[in-house]
Design a protein around this motif. Structure first.
Motif, PDB file in Angstrom:
ATOM      1  N   HIS A  60       0.834  -1.206   0.000  1.00  0.00           N
ATOM      2  CA  HIS A  60       0.000   0.000   0.000  1.00  0.00           C
ATOM      3  C   HIS A  60       0.870   1.258   0.000  1.00  0.00           C
ATOM      4  O   HIS A  60       0.621   2.199  -0.760  1.00  0.00           O
ATOM      5  CB  HIS A  60      -0.924   0.000   1.221  1.00  0.00           C
ATOM      6  CG  HIS A  60      -1.652   1.276   1.420  1.00  0.00           C
ATOM      7  ND1 HIS A  60      -2.792   1.606   0.719  1.00  0.00           N
ATOM      8  CD2 HIS A  60      -1.401   2.335   2.233  1.00  0.00           C
ATOM      9  CE1 HIS A  60      -3.207   2.802   1.092  1.00  0.00           C
ATOM     10  NE2 HIS A  60      -2.374   3.263   2.013  1.00  0.00           N
ATOM     11  N   ALA A  61       1.900   1.274   0.847  1.00  0.00           N
ATOM     12  CA  ALA A  61       2.772   2.443   0.949  1.00  0.00           C
ATOM     13  C   ALA A  61       3.516   2.683  -0.366  1.00  0.00           C
ATOM     14  O   ALA A  61       3.643   3.833  -0.811  1.00  0.00           O
ATOM     15  CB  ALA A  61       3.767   2.251   2.102  1.00  0.00           C
ATOM     16  N   GLY A  86      -3.733   7.779   2.729  1.00  0.00           N
ATOM     17  CA  GLY A  86      -3.774   6.363   3.086  1.00  0.00           C
ATOM     18  C   GLY A  86      -3.115   6.089   4.419  1.00  0.00           C
ATOM     19  O   GLY A  86      -3.347   6.776   5.411  1.00  0.00           O
ATOM     20  N   ILE A  87      -2.255   5.091   4.447  1.00  0.00           N
ATOM     21  CA  ILE A  87      -1.584   4.687   5.683  1.00  0.00           C
ATOM     22  C   ILE A  87      -0.704   5.803   6.240  1.00  0.00           C
ATOM     23  O   ILE A  87      -0.443   5.856   7.439  1.00  0.00           O
ATOM     24  CB  ILE A  87      -0.775   3.385   5.453  1.00  0.00           C
ATOM     25  CG1 ILE A  87      -0.327   2.766   6.774  1.00  0.00           C
ATOM     26  CG2 ILE A  87       0.418   3.625   4.551  1.00  0.00           C
ATOM     27  CD1 ILE A  87      -1.430   2.213   7.605  1.00  0.00           C
ATOM     28  N   TYR A  88      -0.278   6.721   5.377  1.00  0.00           N
ATOM     29  CA  TYR A  88       0.564   7.836   5.824  1.00  0.00           C
ATOM     30  C   TYR A  88      -0.194   8.809   6.716  1.00  0.00           C
ATOM     31  O   TYR A  88       0.416   9.667   7.340  1.00  0.00           O
ATOM     32  CB  TYR A  88       1.173   8.563   4.619  1.00  0.00           C
ATOM     33  CG  TYR A  88       2.258   7.759   3.964  1.00  0.00           C
ATOM     34  CD1 TYR A  88       3.570   7.848   4.394  1.00  0.00           C
ATOM     35  CD2 TYR A  88       1.960   6.858   2.944  1.00  0.00           C
ATOM     36  CE1 TYR A  88       4.557   7.095   3.811  1.00  0.00           C
ATOM     37  CE2 TYR A  88       2.948   6.097   2.354  1.00  0.00           C
ATOM     38  CZ  TYR A  88       4.247   6.209   2.802  1.00  0.00           C
ATOM     39  OH  TYR A  88       5.230   5.449   2.232  1.00  0.00           O
ATOM     40  N   ARG A  89      -1.494   8.688   6.818  1.00  0.00           N
ATOM     41  CA  ARG A  89      -2.276   9.500   7.757  1.00  0.00           C
ATOM     42  C   ARG A  89      -2.179   8.948   9.179  1.00  0.00           C
ATOM     43  O   ARG A  89      -2.565   9.599  10.128  1.00  0.00           O
ATOM     44  CB  ARG A  89      -3.732   9.574   7.323  1.00  0.00           C
ATOM     45  CG  ARG A  89      -3.917  10.320   6.021  1.00  0.00           C
ATOM     46  CD  ARG A  89      -5.377  10.676   5.802  1.00  0.00           C
ATOM     47  NE  ARG A  89      -5.581  11.414   4.579  1.00  0.00           N
ATOM     48  CZ  ARG A  89      -5.272  12.693   4.403  1.00  0.00           C
ATOM     49  NH1 ARG A  89      -4.726  13.377   5.374  1.00  0.00           N
ATOM     50  NH2 ARG A  89      -5.494  13.283   3.246  1.00  0.00           N
ATOM     51  N   HIS A  90      -1.659   7.727   9.293  1.00  0.00           N
ATOM     52  CA  HIS A  90      -1.550   7.072  10.598  1.00  0.00           C
ATOM     53  C   HIS A  90      -0.119   7.017  11.125  1.00  0.00           C
ATOM     54  O   HIS A  90       0.095   7.001  12.331  1.00  0.00           O
ATOM     55  CB  HIS A  90      -2.108   5.652  10.519  1.00  0.00           C
ATOM     56  CG  HIS A  90      -3.552   5.603  10.179  1.00  0.00           C
ATOM     57  ND1 HIS A  90      -4.546   5.637  11.138  1.00  0.00           N
ATOM     58  CD2 HIS A  90      -4.191   5.560   8.990  1.00  0.00           C
ATOM     59  CE1 HIS A  90      -5.726   5.592  10.544  1.00  0.00           C
ATOM     60  NE2 HIS A  90      -5.538   5.546   9.245  1.00  0.00           N
ATOM     61  N   VAL A  91       0.858   6.935  10.215  1.00  0.00           N
ATOM     62  CA  VAL A  91       2.266   6.821  10.608  1.00  0.00           C
ATOM     63  C   VAL A  91       3.134   7.361   9.474  1.00  0.00           C
ATOM     64  O   VAL A  91       2.836   7.145   8.304  1.00  0.00           O
ATOM     65  CB  VAL A  91       2.621   5.357  10.970  1.00  0.00           C
ATOM     66  CG1 VAL A  91       2.514   4.424   9.774  1.00  0.00           C
ATOM     67  CG2 VAL A  91       3.976   5.257  11.629  1.00  0.00           C
TER      68      VAL A  91
END
Length: 165
Positions: A60-61, A86-91
């Motif tokens: 995904h990243a 995406g996942i960059y909003r979490h970490v």
């Protein structure tokens, strides 16, 4: 960079970097995955869970870098835009977290002290690279946009609620 070039570059870098760190080196350290699986209760299913989840997050990243950022994770072909979806909003560092999760999963799967030592070395190398190269480079390249993101989103331990910046 065009999306097709970004995708191609990202696939090459995926094989060259995470493929070696989370695949080839653990494969070699476990005698080509021929070590017996752990007999400790829960280690095998938790190991598989970490490997599968880490692989999903990693893919995904990489896709976000190519499609949202129009670039690659490779320093020689960086993104045109800061990737924050995406996942960059979490970490902030999901690729590193994913790779370390995959290696931790292999450590548990095989109950391997050798892979555990490798995990510690890999984590130290990744953290050092982020602190000494990536963060200063991103701050120079994206300025205030990156600084706001860096202050709001944790680097290594994902937050449950997504950043809305």
């Amino acid at each position: 960079m065009r999306a097709t070039s970004a995708i191609a570059g990202s696939v090459i870098f995926l094989a060259a970097a995470p493929g070696v760190v989370a695949g080839l080196l653990p494969w070699l350290l476990t005698d080509r995955y021929r070590l017996p699986w752990s007999r400790l209760p829960g280690f095998v299913p938790v190991g598989w869970l970490l490997i599968v989840a880490g692989t999903i997050v990693l893919l995904h990243a990489f896709a976000r870098f190519a499609l949202e950022g129009l670039g690659t994770p490779a320093p020689v072909a960086p993104t045109e835009r800061l990737v924050v979806g995406g996942i960059y909003r979490h970490v902030r560092n999901p690729m590193y977290v994913a790779v370390l999760s995959i290696v931790l999963g292999q450590t548990l799967l095989f109950s391997s002290g050798t892979v555990a030592a490798y995990l510690v070395i890999a984590a130290a190398a990744m953290i050092s690279f982020v602190k000494l190269y990536e963060e200063p480079t991103l701050a120079r390249r994206y300025g205030a946009e990156y600084e706001a993101y860096r202050r709001a989103v944790p680097g290594w331990l994902p937050r449950l609620t997504p950043w809305r910046g």
